[in-house]
Write a protein that holds these residues in place. Structure first.
Motif, PDB file in Angstrom:
ATOM      1  N   LYS A 111      82.777  40.670 -20.241  1.00  0.00           N
ATOM      2  CA  LYS A 111      82.510  41.958 -20.895  1.00  0.00           C
ATOM      3  C   LYS A 111      81.109  42.004 -21.494  1.00  0.00           C
ATOM      4  N   ALA A 112      80.627  40.873 -21.972  1.00  0.00           N
ATOM      5  CA  ALA A 112      79.328  40.822 -22.643  1.00  0.00           C
ATOM      6  C   ALA A 112      78.169  40.647 -21.669  1.00  0.00           C
TER       7      ALA A 112
ATOM      8  N   THR B  98      71.047  43.157 -26.552  1.00  0.00           N
ATOM      9  CA  THR B  98      70.757  43.556 -27.930  1.00  0.00           C
ATOM     10  C   THR B  98      72.044  43.568 -28.749  1.00  0.00           C
ATOM     11  N   ARG B  99      71.870  43.602 -30.042  1.00  0.00           N
ATOM     12  CA  ARG B  99      72.994  43.683 -30.989  1.00  0.00           C
ATOM     13  C   ARG B  99      73.883  44.882 -30.655  1.00  0.00           C
TER      14      ARG B  99
ATOM     15  N   SER C  24      78.805  47.191 -28.585  1.00  0.00           N
ATOM     16  CA  SER C  24      79.381  48.228 -27.732  1.00  0.00           C
ATOM     17  C   SER C  24      80.346  47.615 -26.710  1.00  0.00           C
ATOM     18  N   ALA C  25      79.976  46.463 -26.168  1.00  0.00           N
ATOM     19  CA  ALA C  25      80.804  45.804 -25.154  1.00  0.00           C
ATOM     20  C   ALA C  25      82.043  45.148 -25.736  1.00  0.00           C
TER      21      ALA C  25
ATOM     22  N   LEU D 107      72.182  35.664 -32.533  1.00  0.00           N
ATOM     23  CA  LEU D 107      71.285  36.805 -32.501  1.00  0.00           C
ATOM     24  C   LEU D 107      70.075  36.523 -33.370  1.00  0.00           C
ATOM     25  N   ALA D 108      68.908  36.771 -32.808  1.00  0.00           N
ATOM     26  CA  ALA D 108      67.659  36.652 -33.547  1.00  0.00           C
ATOM     27  C   ALA D 108      67.083  38.059 -33.637  1.00  0.00           C
ATOM     28  N   GLY D 109      67.061  38.606 -34.833  1.00  0.00           N
ATOM     29  CA  GLY D 109      66.653  39.997 -34.981  1.00  0.00           C
ATOM     30  C   GLY D 109      67.651  40.884 -34.272  1.00  0.00           C
ATOM     31  N   ASP D 110      67.177  41.650 -33.304  1.00  0.00           N
ATOM     32  CA  ASP D 110      68.046  42.553 -32.554  1.00  0.00           C
ATOM     33  C   ASP D 110      68.470  41.966 -31.206  1.00  0.00           C
TER      34      ASP D 110
END
Length: 85
Positions: free
Chosen positions: A30-31, A36-37, A42-43, A72-75
């Motif tokens: 799914k991912a 992005t975040r 969303s997924a 996650l680094a930033g977005d």
């Protein structure tokens, strides 16, 4: 007697909910392509756990057969790893 029947029904519902939890492979599929975040959320929806390690966020999604962790680094989604059997 009714209280006992209610308890049994509740336990059965919990067991059934565990049967329908996605597997690690399902979560990863799914991912796929989420960079992005916003794409990841969303997924997969909201993660089961979120923790921060300095500027890095660790998003954990629980699966029937373990967990999938995204860093996650930033977005940006930078790394994915699985844990458990």
């Amino acid at each position: 007697m009714r209280f006992f029947a209610t308890k049994i029904a509740f336990v059965l519902l919990l067991l059934l909910a565990g049967c329908f939890a996605p597997s690690k492979a399902d979560i990863i599929k799914k991912a796929e392509g989420a960079s992005t975040r916003a794409d990841l959320e969303s997924a997969l929806g909201e993660p089961s756990e979120v923790s921060k390690i300095g500027p890095i966020e660790k998003w954990t999604y629980k699966a029937a057969d373990g967990a999938v962790i995204f860093l996650l680094a930033g977005d940006s989604v930078t790394f994915e790893v699985t844990e458990g059997p």
